[in-house]
Scaffold this active site. Structure first.
Site, PDB file in Angstrom:
ATOM      1  N   GLU A  85      -3.086 -10.816  -2.287  1.00 11.80           N
ATOM      2  CA  GLU A  85      -2.022 -11.241  -3.214  1.00 11.80           C
ATOM      3  C   GLU A  85      -1.425 -10.126  -4.060  1.00 11.80           C
ATOM      4  OE1 GLU A  85      -3.350 -14.637  -5.479  1.00 11.80           O
ATOM      5  OE2 GLU A  85      -3.428 -15.936  -3.712  1.00 11.80           O
ATOM      6  N   ASP A  86      -1.596  -8.878  -3.663  1.00 12.33           N
ATOM      7  CA  ASP A  86      -1.011  -7.804  -4.477  1.00 12.33           C
ATOM      8  C   ASP A  86       0.508  -7.745  -4.356  1.00 12.33           C
ATOM      9  OD1 ASP A  86      -3.564  -7.285  -5.185  1.00 12.33           O
ATOM     10  OD2 ASP A  86      -3.686  -5.280  -4.332  1.00 12.33           O
TER      11      ASP A  86
END
Length: 873
Positions: A437-438
């Site tokens: 989820e970066d």
């Protein structure tokens, strides 16, 4: 020069520890055998309370603010030093900012929990009473220092926790997460070894390709050698039969021995698709400097031969995303995995195996190792190899904008290479992903990212999203060089890199679908229409079974939903509103801990059923794979709590585990009715129906339903399908049953009934108010049989359950004489029958519905069956 075999001595016993650094005056206390962590050692001496119980987590926060020192006095074995030999100290893992002293001299400084360090101490050991000291600084305080040091160069952003974790190469979940406590550990979390050798093998690996018919492997066997070994003898053996497949010999050149091989092999397959054939590659380092010849070192690795492809092809919906193993398309239904404990050193190899076996027995074909935890030990992946569970492996980055200054990049590359090399022999690992989820951080904060326009990795380092260099240049380079037969994916989730696909895009890549629970908080009945090409995260919360709560919330007064102690355990943001909202939308809410636990569990199981059935249906057929897999968030917990986990900390499954198990049977049937959202009717419907947004005629009387069959078998099969419509009021048929002969398509979905309507007015005048007491809502019960034998069933209930006026009813319970089997039946349909499982108990099924005329048989082990309590809606 004398030539000696490798001597490896574990420095596991005899340690002591104290608060503070080497110069502090703290009292040394006996520490546990290595590996260990400071919290476990403090707990052993009664210096802290159990942080898993009640509110005790708060009372141990101070531990993370301190430095801690571990000390060992040891003497090397007699004759350990030989002319020309080398002596090293090998530290498999130090958590995290560690300074290592040998006899008062600094020999190592380490700042990455995920790397192994080897220090040459040849000639530095005394014949007796050597002192080894390890000082661990506070990871939190060092992290804050690094944020301050680089604040002008980098924009530190983290989700879930405080910012100090951003620059620290440590398991990120230790800072706390929305399912786990803040327990920032420190200590020698992996073994330490004293090794002496003339020469040794440091690594063994194989690079191979498979012939077109997948019956023969050819490639190169490699061994990395430290020291003046003369040659390496390789053996390939079939592991189960210990049968020699091939033997090869080659000389060592420039520290490497490499030799080509060709071998007839049997493939490693995912579970249910074939056998998990494994082989042992053994490399023996031989010295011809002495007579007779001396075997200096032998190293073995277990491997499996398989072909792995990630299929991303343009199609009518966008771009596919699914796995093809050994030329067979695989629907990857399974779970996401977090670390199994907040204290990693407490997890035994047996416990890892139990976890993976539980997933396999639940018909799960894939586990995703999430990027906020650790690169798990080999025992975890060994179990995945054994049970045929595929592994999606994240690199250890999660929910942050990570820096990329030179020292950090150097540490990350070492971390990546070491761990990829360690894990590359495991056939279960079929994909590496750059992070968790970066890229959503990029999107939310408007960080600079020009996927199409900017293809220069060096320029990425100058943006406010420098970690792009890690995910799209450094890590794929490492994979290509170290494990080229495994696909790489930049992130989870990730589309095609354009600005419009960083968000949830159902047409490309994998997605994390959090508009159920988080985000828009949509009804979970809509999950089937909220999928994508691969759903790598989604979830619904539930309480664990009562025994788990009672063990860790120890006061009766606190063991109430909504108490401070109960809410404290649930780390999910807004869980007080979200969990109650979902329960209240679907069920008649009850607030005793027994009732509320049961309701949350049935709700979670229902959500899993909707999701897995619907998304597996979208697997489709060859050439038309709309959905390639689904991984629930999450399989497990790191402490005893209420969360999205489908199995609690003590390996006790919730009903959701069994819902997934049923939906992922090799051949299964699905039935669902069209979902009419009673929570929000369109405005024009109000005029056409009545003055309420709730119109039960759409839900109970005008029913549209679908029936399908999903199969992972490669073969077609003749089958029969029976669909019954049974009154909830009296259990009798309200419509004639439907009986169909069908042909089940191999490895795909067979549509049996599509958008069939059943209309029942129950004699009610549409011009008058609807009277629920006169209605006769019904379930739809589908049975799949092959060769006259029932192989799968499914049931569809009208939603919401809370509006159903159930008649007085009581299931009939019988036990076998030895109390190992339970027989359960009912006269009218019963929803959500759940046994409250106990630790050490094993049930064949749980969280099921009871159908009139059908006796449910449940096998029980671990406790007498009549000890189990139960509840139902």
């Amino acid at each position: 020069m004398s030539v000696v075999p490798v001597s490896s001595i574990s420095l596991a016993k005899g340690w002591s520890f104290k608060r503070g650094d080497r110069s502090s005056n703290g009292e040394f206390l006996p520490a546990g055998d290595l590996p260990t962590e400071v919290h476990r050692d403090l707990l052993k001496h009664g210096k802290i309370e159990d942080p898993f119980q009640n509110l005790n987590e708060l009372s141990v926060r101070w531990v993370a603010e301190e430095a801690w020192t571990y000390r060992l006095s040891f003497s090397p074995p007699k004759g350990y030093a030989h002319d020309g030999s080398k002596t090293v100290l090998r530290f498999e893992g130090l958590d995290t900012f560690a300074s290592v002293y040998l006899n008062g001299s600094l020999i190592l400084e380490s700042d990455n929990m995920f790397v192994e360090n080897t220090v040459d101490v040849t000639g530095k050991l005394k014949s007796d009473n050597n002192v080894l000291e390890l000082t661990f600084d506070s990871a939190r305080l060092r992290g804050l220092d690094l944020v301050e040091k680089y604040k002008d160069q980098h924009r530190f952003i983290v989700h879930q926790t405080e910012v100090s974790r951003g620059p620290v190469r440590k398991a990120q979940y230790a800072w706390g997460w929305d399912w786990g406590p803040i327990l920032l550990t420190a200590g020698p979390w992996k073994p330490i070894w004293l090794e002496t050798y003339t020469a040794k093998i440091e690594d063994v690996w194989v690079e191979y390709d498979l012939d077109k018919d997948l019956k023969r492997a050819s490639g190169t066997l490699h061994a990395q050698v430290d020291g003046p070994g003369s040659k390496v003898i390789f053996e390939i053996r079939e592991k189960s039969a210990d049968k020699l497949v091939g033997k090869y010999e080659t000389v060592v050149k420039n520290g490497t021995a490499s030799v080509p091989f060709i071998a007839q092999i049997s493939l490693w397959w995912p579970r249910t698709y074939g056998a998990q054939n494994l082989y042992t590659i053994k490399a023996t380092l031989v010295s011809s400097e002495s007579t007779p010849q001396v075997d200096l070192c032998s190293v073995s690795k277990t491997i499996g031969f398989r072909k792995t492809e990630l299929i991303q092809e343009k199609d009518k919906r966008g771009t596919s995303f699914y796995f093809r193993i050994n030329d067979v398309d695989i629907f990857a239904g399974g779970s996401c995995w977090i670390p199994a404990d907040s204290f990693l050193t407490s997890i035994s190899p047996e416990r890892y195996r139990d976890w993976v076996q539980l997933a396999a027995e639940g018909n799960q074909s894939m586990i995703r190792v999430w990027g906020g935890g650790i690169y798990e030990p080999d025992s975890f992946y060994d179990a995945c190899d054994e049970f045929g569970v595929l592994v999606w492996e994240d690199f250890m980055f999660a929910c942050a904008n990570y820096p990329a200054y030179p020292e950090y990049l150097s540490s990350v590359e070492l971390e990546a290479r070491q761990n990829v090399r360690r894990l590359r022999s495991h056939p279960s690992i079929v994909i590496w992903a750059g992070n968790n989820e970066d890229y959503q951080i990029v999107e939310r904060y408007g960080l600079e990212y020009h996927f199409t326009e900017d293809k220069d990795p060096q320029s990425w380092l100058k943006t406010d999203f420098p970690a792009r260099y890690i995910y799209e240049h450094l890590l794929p380079k490492v994979i290509q060089e170290e494990s080229k037969n495994v696909p790489y994916h930049p992130s989870s989730p990730f589309g095609n890199g354009t600005s419009t696909t960083l968000k949830v895009d159902p047409t490309v890549g994998d997605i994390h679908q959090w508009n159920v629970w988080h985000g828009e908080m949509k009804p979970y009945q809509k999950l089937g229409s909220m999928g994508g090409r691969f759903v790598s995260e989604f979830g619904m919360e539930a309480y664990p079974h009562l025994e788990t709560l009672e063990k860790n919330v120890t006061q009766d007064v606190d063991r109430v939903p909504g108490s401070m102690a109960m809410d404290f355990r649930n780390k999910a943001i807004g869980h007080e509103r979200r969990l109650v909202s979902y329960v209240a939308e679907n069920f008649r809410i009850k607030y005793s801990v027994e009732d509320f636990t049961h309701l949350t569990q049935v709700m979670q199981a229902d959500a899993m059923s909707w999701a897995y059935k619907s998304w597996r249906r979208q697997w489709g057929t060859k050439g038309s794979r709309d959905c390639g897999g689904v991984l629930v968030w999450q399989l497990n917990d790191c402490w005893p709590t209420m969360s999205w986990a489908i199995v609690d900390y003590y390996l006790v499954p919730k009903p959701a585990y069994y819902a997934i198990k049923r939906a992922m049977e090799p051949i299964t049937i699905g039935v669902t009715r069209k979902f009419n959202d009673w929570t929000m009717r369109p405005a024009d419907a109000l005029w056409k129906r009545d003055t309420s947004h709730i119109d039960m005629r759409l839900i109970w009387e005008n029913v549209e339903f679908n029936v399908w069959v999903a199969s992972s078998s490669g073969d077609e099969a003749k089958a029969t399908v029976e669909v019954k419509f049974l009154s909830i009021r009296d259990g009798k048929e309200v419509e004639p049953a439907i009986n169909l002969d069908i042909t089940i398509q191999g490895n795909g979905t067979t549509e049996v009934i599509q958008e069939r309507k059943v209309e029942k007015s129950n004699g009610q005048d549409p011009r008058k108010p609807f009277e629920p007491s006169k209605a006769d809502p019904f379930i739809i019960y589908a049975v799949l049989s092959i060769n006259g034998k029932e192989v799968a069933t499914d049931v569809s209930w009208p939603d919401p359950i809370k509006y159903i006026q159930f008649p007085p009813r009581e299931p009939q319970i019988r036990y076998s004489e030895d109390k190992s089997t339970i027989f359960i039946s009912a006269v009218t349909p019963i929803k959500g029958f759940v046994f409250s499982e106990l630790q050490g108990t094993k049930l064949s099924d749980n969280g099921f519905d009871l159908i009139p005329g059908v006796t449910k048989t449940i096998t029980v082990s671990g406790v007498p069956a009549d000890r189990l309590k139960w509840a139902y809606i």
